[in-house]
Design a protein around this motif. Structure first.
Motif, PDB file in Angstrom:
ATOM      1  N   ALA A   3      22.229 -11.317 -11.490  1.00 12.18           N
ATOM      2  CA  ALA A   3      21.075 -10.547 -11.947  1.00 12.18           C
ATOM      3  C   ALA A   3      20.235 -10.124 -10.747  1.00 12.18           C
ATOM      4  O   ALA A   3      20.106 -10.865  -9.776  1.00 12.18           O
ATOM      5  CB  ALA A   3      20.236 -11.385 -12.906  1.00 12.18           C
ATOM      6  N   PRO A   4      19.662  -8.916 -10.778  1.00 13.17           N
ATOM      7  CA  PRO A   4      18.827  -8.485  -9.660  1.00 13.17           C
ATOM      8  C   PRO A   4      17.582  -9.354  -9.550  1.00 13.17           C
ATOM      9  O   PRO A   4      17.090  -9.897 -10.540  1.00 13.17           O
ATOM     10  CB  PRO A   4      18.472  -7.039 -10.025  1.00 13.17           C
ATOM     11  CG  PRO A   4      18.620  -6.961 -11.515  1.00 13.17           C
ATOM     12  CD  PRO A   4      19.742  -7.903 -11.855  1.00 13.17           C
ATOM     13  N   ALA A   5      17.090  -9.510  -8.324  1.00 21.47           N
ATOM     14  CA  ALA A   5      15.881 -10.302  -8.106  1.00 21.47           C
ATOM     15  C   ALA A   5      14.709  -9.637  -8.807  1.00 21.47           C
ATOM     16  O   ALA A   5      14.610  -8.412  -8.842  1.00 21.47           O
ATOM     17  CB  ALA A   5      15.601 -10.413  -6.608  1.00 21.47           C
ATOM     18  N   PRO A   6      13.819 -10.422  -9.415  1.00 12.30           N
ATOM     19  CA  PRO A   6      12.681  -9.826 -10.120  1.00 12.30           C
ATOM     20  C   PRO A   6      11.746  -9.114  -9.149  1.00 12.30           C
ATOM     21  O   PRO A   6      11.605  -9.503  -7.984  1.00 12.30           O
ATOM     22  CB  PRO A   6      11.999 -11.044 -10.753  1.00 12.30           C
ATOM     23  CG  PRO A   6      12.412 -12.206  -9.907  1.00 12.30           C
ATOM     24  CD  PRO A   6      13.799 -11.890  -9.448  1.00 12.30           C
ATOM     25  N   SER A   7      11.106  -8.066  -9.633  1.00 14.99           N
ATOM     26  CA  SER A   7      10.117  -7.362  -8.823  1.00 14.99           C
ATOM     27  C   SER A   7       8.848  -8.207  -8.735  1.00 14.99           C
ATOM     28  O   SER A   7       8.365  -8.739  -9.737  1.00 14.99           O
ATOM     29  CB  SER A   7       9.796  -6.007  -9.457  1.00 14.99           C
ATOM     30  OG  SER A   7       8.748  -5.371  -8.758  1.00 14.99           O
ATOM     31  N   LEU A   8       8.313  -8.334  -7.538  1.00 10.64           N
ATOM     32  CA  LEU A   8       7.121  -9.141  -7.308  1.00 10.64           C
ATOM     33  C   LEU A   8       5.947  -8.254  -6.906  1.00 10.64           C
ATOM     34  O   LEU A   8       6.133  -7.189  -6.305  1.00 10.64           O
ATOM     35  CB  LEU A   8       7.377 -10.161  -6.195  1.00 10.64           C
ATOM     36  CG  LEU A   8       8.534 -11.142  -6.402  1.00 10.64           C
ATOM     37  CD1 LEU A   8       8.749 -11.979  -5.150  1.00 10.64           C
ATOM     38  CD2 LEU A   8       8.253 -12.050  -7.596  1.00 10.64           C
ATOM     39  N   ARG A   9       4.754  -8.710  -7.238  1.00 11.97           N
ATOM     40  CA  ARG A   9       3.533  -8.047  -6.785  1.00 11.97           C
ATOM     41  C   ARG A   9       3.086  -8.753  -5.502  1.00 11.97           C
ATOM     42  O   ARG A   9       2.711  -9.944  -5.540  1.00 11.97           O
ATOM     43  CB  ARG A   9       2.451  -8.110  -7.850  1.00 11.97           C
ATOM     44  CG  ARG A   9       1.184  -7.332  -7.481  1.00 11.97           C
ATOM     45  CD  ARG A   9       0.187  -7.368  -8.619  1.00 11.97           C
ATOM     46  NE  ARG A   9      -1.069  -6.742  -8.225  1.00 11.97           N
ATOM     47  CZ  ARG A   9      -2.174  -6.759  -8.972  1.00 11.97           C
ATOM     48  NH1 ARG A   9      -2.162  -7.352 -10.146  1.00 11.97           N
ATOM     49  NH2 ARG A   9      -3.274  -6.176  -8.538  1.00 11.97           N
ATOM     50  N   ILE A  10       3.154  -8.060  -4.385  1.00 15.31           N
ATOM     51  CA  ILE A  10       2.994  -8.680  -3.074  1.00 15.31           C
ATOM     52  C   ILE A  10       1.831  -8.043  -2.320  1.00 15.31           C
ATOM     53  O   ILE A  10       1.708  -6.815  -2.268  1.00 15.31           O
ATOM     54  CB  ILE A  10       4.287  -8.532  -2.245  1.00 15.31           C
ATOM     55  CG1 ILE A  10       5.454  -9.223  -2.960  1.00 15.31           C
ATOM     56  CG2 ILE A  10       4.109  -9.094  -0.841  1.00 15.31           C
ATOM     57  CD1 ILE A  10       6.801  -9.001  -2.289  1.00 15.31           C
ATOM     58  N   ILE A  11       1.001  -8.897  -1.722  1.00 16.48           N
ATOM     59  CA  ILE A  11      -0.037  -8.452  -0.802  1.00 16.48           C
ATOM     60  C   ILE A  11       0.467  -8.728   0.614  1.00 16.48           C
ATOM     61  O   ILE A  11       0.874  -9.844   0.931  1.00 16.48           O
ATOM     62  CB  ILE A  11      -1.365  -9.189  -1.037  1.00 16.48           C
ATOM     63  CG1 ILE A  11      -1.799  -9.092  -2.507  1.00 16.48           C
ATOM     64  CG2 ILE A  11      -2.445  -8.640  -0.111  1.00 16.48           C
ATOM     65  CD1 ILE A  11      -2.007  -7.684  -3.003  1.00 16.48           C
ATOM     66  N   VAL A  12       0.450  -7.709   1.459  1.00 17.94           N
ATOM     67  CA  VAL A  12       0.863  -7.857   2.857  1.00 17.94           C
ATOM     68  C   VAL A  12      -0.376  -7.719   3.737  1.00 17.94           C
ATOM     69  O   VAL A  12      -1.063  -6.692   3.703  1.00 17.94           O
ATOM     70  CB  VAL A  12       1.913  -6.801   3.255  1.00 17.94           C
ATOM     71  CG1 VAL A  12       2.278  -6.942   4.736  1.00 17.94           C
ATOM     72  CG2 VAL A  12       3.162  -6.927   2.389  1.00 17.94           C
ATOM     73  N   ALA A  13      -0.657  -8.760   4.508  1.00 13.92           N
ATOM     74  CA  ALA A  13      -1.786  -8.748   5.444  1.00 13.92           C
ATOM     75  C   ALA A  13      -1.238  -8.641   6.859  1.00 13.92           C
ATOM     76  O   ALA A  13      -0.410  -9.457   7.273  1.00 13.92           O
ATOM     77  CB  ALA A  13      -2.624 -10.018   5.291  1.00 13.92           C
ATOM     78  N   VAL A  14      -1.686  -7.638   7.597  1.00  9.91           N
ATOM     79  CA  VAL A  14      -1.121  -7.335   8.912  1.00  9.91           C
ATOM     80  C   VAL A  14      -2.199  -7.476   9.982  1.00  9.91           C
ATOM     81  O   VAL A  14      -3.283  -6.893   9.860  1.00  9.91           O
ATOM     82  CB  VAL A  14      -0.541  -5.908   8.952  1.00  9.91           C
ATOM     83  CG1 VAL A  14       0.042  -5.600  10.337  1.00  9.91           C
ATOM     84  CG2 VAL A  14       0.511  -5.721   7.868  1.00  9.91           C
ATOM     85  N   ASN A  15      -1.885  -8.229  11.025  1.00  7.73           N
ATOM     86  CA  ASN A  15      -2.742  -8.264  12.204  1.00  7.73           C
ATOM     87  C   ASN A  15      -2.355  -7.099  13.100  1.00  7.73           C
ATOM     88  O   ASN A  15      -1.322  -7.131  13.778  1.00  7.73           O
ATOM     89  CB  ASN A  15      -2.567  -9.593  12.953  1.00  7.73           C
ATOM     90  CG  ASN A  15      -3.397  -9.652  14.229  1.00  7.73           C
ATOM     91  OD1 ASN A  15      -4.236  -8.782  14.473  1.00  7.73           O
ATOM     92  ND2 ASN A  15      -3.167 -10.673  15.034  1.00  7.73           N
ATOM     93  N   ALA A  16      -3.179  -6.073  13.113  1.00  8.60           N
ATOM     94  CA  ALA A  16      -2.861  -4.879  13.893  1.00  8.60           C
ATOM     95  C   ALA A  16      -2.877  -5.142  15.390  1.00  8.60           C
ATOM     96  O   ALA A  16      -2.382  -4.326  16.173  1.00  8.60           O
ATOM     97  CB  ALA A  16      -3.851  -3.760  13.562  1.00  8.60           C
TER      98      ALA A  16
END
Length: 302
Positions: A3-16
């Motif tokens: 089965a395909p991996a479930p779609s997740l709601r993800i927050i990405v925090a980036v140190n510029a």
């Protein structure tokens, strides 16, 4: 077919500004890979850490599945303090100078493509629970996932953070040499699991993870999920003696030296005059500091 991996709601925090701004490509690459994998992604990136912390905190609403931090141990500290003690897991794509927690978790630290592949792989599986250090200093509570330092290593960390050159791990080595010229042993007052003691030492660190400063393995036997902290003490040494000890720390062969003490505990209070503590490479505040292990407090995808 699986089965395909479930779609997740993800927050990405980036140190510029990770690695002095030389790794500005990593955040967009992480976002693109997550979107291509079918996840819903919100990315936040600021040079100002306080603003980034505030923005990410406002995004961590019910329904968010994962917080991904892109950067070094400073970003790990930011993420840990936002999600420790909550059901939201932390994931790490390392691209900073130290990357010590990522190293301790087995995440690739010198290959961005490998780190992104690792991220996509672990997101398809349940997170693991690791310990975290609950920190109380200056009347403020916070969290640390790796190591709290109070002494020579903390002074080196502070000096390295203020240096613009050289870039990379050699910055810690140069900072160490500069600090070594004037550093003297400190008088500490400790309470270790309820037992008080006074010690003179060059440094004291309390470790949940194995390393600091980009791979200095101060507590090579530390386990990140054993419900214990490793207390690392180096008793007074000459400047030459300390200089001889530090190369051994990178290989973890310092533990048998008579000036090195390693023990395990669950709670430590450290006090000394005019000493600042650092946790995960970030300033905590002046001693005294109270440190307590909280088993399983932090969920991580690693």
């Amino acid at each position: 077919m699986p089965a395909p991996a479930p779609s997740l709601r993800i927050i990405v925090a980036v140190n510029a500004y990770a690695s002095f701004g030389l790794r500005g490509d990593v955040g967009p690459r992480v976002e693109a890979a997550l979107l291509a994998a079918g996840h819903t992604v919100t990315t936040r990136s600021e040079i100002n850490f306080d603003l980034l912390r505030s923005e990410v905190a406002s995004e961590l609403v019910p329904g968010v599945d994962v917080l991904v931090v892109v950067g070094g141990d400073g970003m790990v500290s930011l993420g840990t303090n936002l999600v420790a003690g909550t059901p939201i897991p932390l994931a790490i794509v390392p691209c900073g100078t130290g990357n010590d927690l990522a190293r301790g978790l087995g995440i690739p630290v010198d290959d961005t493509e490998a780190a992104i592949r690792h991220l996509l792989d672990v997101l398809s599986r349940p997170p693991r629970a690791i310990d975290a250090i609950r920190v109380l200093a200056d009347g403020r509570a916070s969290w640390c996932a790796g190591v709290v330092s109070a002494g020579f290593d903390a002074v080196v960390n502070d000096r390295a953070n203020r240096m613009r050159r050289p870039r990379g791990r050699s910055r810690y080595t140069l900072a160490m040499l500069l600090v070594l010229a004037t550093f003297k042993p400190l008088s500490y007052r400790l309470d270790v699991d309820g037992v008080e003691r006074n010690v003179r030492a060059m440094l004291i660190s309390v470790a949940n993870n194995t390393s600091i400063g980009g791979g200095m393995r101060i507590a090579p036997g530390a386990l990140i999920d054993d419900g214990l902290l490793d207390l690392f003490i180096v008793t007074p040494l000459s400047r030459l003696g300390l200089l001889r000890v530090f190369p051994k720390v990178f290989s973890g062969t310092h533990t048998g030296l008579p000036q090195v003490e390693l023990s395990r505990c669950r709670s430590v209070r450290i006090d000394a005059d005019n000493v600042v503590a650092y946790g995960d490479g970030e300033r905590i505040g002046r001693l005294p500091v109270q440190l307590d292990v909280v088993p399983g407090a932090l969920l991580v995808h690693a």
